[in-house]
Write a protein that holds these residues in place. Structure first.
Motif, PDB file in Angstrom:
ATOM      1  N   LEU A  84      43.818  41.926  38.722  1.00 25.03           N
ATOM      2  CA  LEU A  84      45.083  42.340  39.107  1.00 25.03           C
ATOM      3  C   LEU A  84      46.358  42.060  38.333  1.00 25.03           C
ATOM      4  N   ASP A  85      46.291  40.809  37.929  1.00 30.66           N
ATOM      5  CA  ASP A  85      47.538  40.145  37.089  1.00 30.66           C
ATOM      6  C   ASP A  85      47.186  40.993  35.727  1.00 30.66           C
ATOM      7  N   MET A  86      46.068  41.316  35.033  1.00 34.90           N
ATOM      8  CA  MET A  86      46.034  41.835  33.664  1.00 34.90           C
ATOM      9  C   MET A  86      46.850  43.195  33.942  1.00 34.90           C
ATOM     10  N   TYR A  87      46.544  43.991  35.094  1.00 36.57           N
ATOM     11  CA  TYR A  87      47.218  45.287  35.073  1.00 36.57           C
ATOM     12  C   TYR A  87      48.644  45.162  35.512  1.00 36.57           C
ATOM     13  N   LYS A  88      49.065  44.189  36.369  1.00 32.16           N
ATOM     14  CA  LYS A  88      50.691  44.069  36.228  1.00 32.16           C
ATOM     15  C   LYS A  88      50.991  43.570  34.826  1.00 32.16           C
ATOM     16  N   HIS A  89      50.534  42.951  34.044  1.00 29.99           N
ATOM     17  CA  HIS A  89      50.885  42.526  32.694  1.00 29.99           C
ATOM     18  C   HIS A  89      51.140  43.909  31.855  1.00 29.99           C
ATOM     19  N   THR A  90      49.970  44.441  32.234  1.00 29.92           N
ATOM     20  CA  THR A  90      49.847  45.952  31.343  1.00 29.92           C
ATOM     21  C   THR A  90      50.954  46.682  31.581  1.00 29.92           C
ATOM     22  N   LEU A  91      51.537  47.079  32.849  1.00 29.30           N
ATOM     23  CA  LEU A  91      52.736  47.756  33.221  1.00 29.30           C
ATOM     24  C   LEU A  91      54.045  47.183  32.623  1.00 29.30           C
ATOM     25  N   GLU A  92      54.103  45.666  32.760  1.00 27.86           N
ATOM     26  CA  GLU A  92      55.409  45.259  32.103  1.00 27.86           C
ATOM     27  C   GLU A  92      55.145  45.416  30.655  1.00 27.86           C
ATOM     28  N   PHE A 141      43.644  48.248  42.608  1.00 23.85           N
ATOM     29  CA  PHE A 141      43.087  46.708  42.703  1.00 23.85           C
ATOM     30  C   PHE A 141      43.937  46.123  44.054  1.00 23.85           C
ATOM     31  N   GLU A 142      44.918  46.576  44.237  1.00 25.16           N
ATOM     32  CA  GLU A 142      45.648  46.042  45.368  1.00 25.16           C
ATOM     33  C   GLU A 142      44.971  46.427  46.811  1.00 25.16           C
ATOM     34  N   ALA A 143      44.258  47.900  46.598  1.00 23.10           N
ATOM     35  CA  ALA A 143      43.617  48.372  47.797  1.00 23.10           C
ATOM     36  C   ALA A 143      42.396  47.558  48.017  1.00 23.10           C
ATOM     37  N   VAL A 144      41.708  46.938  47.130  1.00 26.87           N
ATOM     38  CA  VAL A 144      40.183  46.375  47.437  1.00 26.87           C
ATOM     39  C   VAL A 144      40.419  44.877  47.038  1.00 26.87           C
ATOM     40  N   GLU A 145      41.451  44.346  46.801  1.00 23.65           N
ATOM     41  CA  GLU A 145      41.703  43.018  46.423  1.00 23.65           C
ATOM     42  C   GLU A 145      40.658  41.736  47.168  1.00 23.65           C
ATOM     43  N   ASP A 146      40.684  41.918  48.298  1.00 22.23           N
ATOM     44  CA  ASP A 146      39.923  40.916  48.899  1.00 22.23           C
ATOM     45  C   ASP A 146      38.299  41.439  49.370  1.00 22.23           C
ATOM     46  N   ASN A 147      38.235  42.471  48.970  1.00 19.45           N
ATOM     47  CA  ASN A 147      37.047  43.001  49.268  1.00 19.45           C
ATOM     48  C   ASN A 147      36.025  43.038  48.246  1.00 19.45           C
ATOM     49  N   LYS A 148      34.886  42.169  48.193  1.00 22.22           N
ATOM     50  CA  LYS A 148      33.927  42.095  47.022  1.00 22.22           C
ATOM     51  C   LYS A 148      33.217  43.645  46.761  1.00 22.22           C
ATOM     52  N   TYR A 149      32.796  44.303  48.001  1.00 24.15           N
ATOM     53  CA  TYR A 149      32.150  45.334  47.605  1.00 24.15           C
ATOM     54  C   TYR A 149      33.018  46.540  47.019  1.00 24.15           C
ATOM     55  N   GLY A 150      34.365  46.465  47.290  1.00 21.12           N
ATOM     56  CA  GLY A 150      35.385  47.429  46.960  1.00 21.12           C
ATOM     57  C   GLY A 150      35.542  47.029  45.354  1.00 21.12           C
ATOM     58  N   MET A 151      35.510  45.841  44.868  1.00 24.32           N
ATOM     59  CA  MET A 151      35.700  45.355  43.564  1.00 24.32           C
ATOM     60  C   MET A 151      34.755  45.739  42.816  1.00 24.32           C
ATOM     61  N   TYR A 152      33.386  45.680  43.323  1.00 22.56           N
ATOM     62  CA  TYR A 152      32.250  46.156  42.584  1.00 22.56           C
ATOM     63  C   TYR A 152      32.222  47.464  42.560  1.00 22.56           C
ATOM     64  N   MET A 153      32.547  48.291  43.200  1.00 26.62           N
ATOM     65  CA  MET A 153      32.513  49.803  43.230  1.00 26.62           C
ATOM     66  C   MET A 153      33.606  50.070  42.188  1.00 26.62           C
ATOM     67  N   LEU A 154      34.836  49.761  42.242  1.00 28.29           N
ATOM     68  CA  LEU A 154      35.840  50.067  41.416  1.00 28.29           C
ATOM     69  C   LEU A 154      35.513  49.609  39.983  1.00 28.29           C
TER      70      LEU A 154
END
Ligand code: MG
Length: 173
Positions: A84-92, A141-154
């Motif tokens: 998530l930090d990588m994508y925030k850095h990307t936007l900036e 990534f904010e939507a799935v942040e604490d969900n391991k399965y969500g992170m895996y699918m994304l």
């Protein structure tokens, strides 16, 4: 003839695009080391796109009989706290690139250099897409942040992204 002011600014922009490539390569490597192969693929494609942006500017200077000068590339970070930090850095980072492109367009406008304005319009549109896609990735990534399965699918979904040659290169080379 292209003005010295714009010529120098485009040479600086070539360096900025190569620095962007380097930044996204570092993110790709860090994502891979964290076990996110899909994210690594996504940033590797960004790395390729940024090299293409540099190439488009190089081709443009060549076509205007202006010499390309390759300047040293500054170092980039090598690790981020999270994807998530990588994508925030990307936007900036992309917001900064947008302001650099806008500055080039302002110089071309001042010079009444319509060929350069025309070339820069592609980059102006590209920056709208770059910022939009970074915002979309942050939301995902904010939507799935604490969900391991969500992170895996994304991550699996991002593994399917493929590189497309940007249109100015597809037609020019
Ligand atoms: Mg770029």
């Amino acid at each position: 003839m292209i003005s010295k002011n714009l010529h120098d600014a485009i040479n600086a922009q070539i360096n900025a695009e190569l620095w962007s490539a380097y930044l996204y390569l570092a993110m790709s490597l860090d994502a891979e080391s964290k076990g996110y192969k899909g994210v690594a693929n996504w940033f590797y494609i960004q790395f390729q796109e940024e090299q293409a942006h540099a190439r488009i500017f190089m081709n443009y200077l060549n076509s205007r009989d202006a010499k390309v000068e390759l300047l040293p590339i500054e170092s980039v970070p090598s690790t981020w706290n999270s994807v998530l930090d990588m994508y925030k850095h990307t936007l900036e980072h992309e917001k900064k690139v947008t302001s650099l492109i806008n500055n080039l367009a302002a110089i071309a406008n001042e010079d009444r250099d319509f060929a350069s304005i025309n070339r820069l319009v592609w980059f102006i549109d590209e920056q709208v897409e770059e910022e939009e896609s970074a915002r979309e990735m942050i939301a995902s990534f904010e939507a799935v942040e604490d969900n391991k399965y969500g992170m895996y699918m994304l991550d699996k979904e991002l593994a399917t992204r493929v590189y497309n040659v940007p249109s100015p290169l597809a037609t020019a080379e």
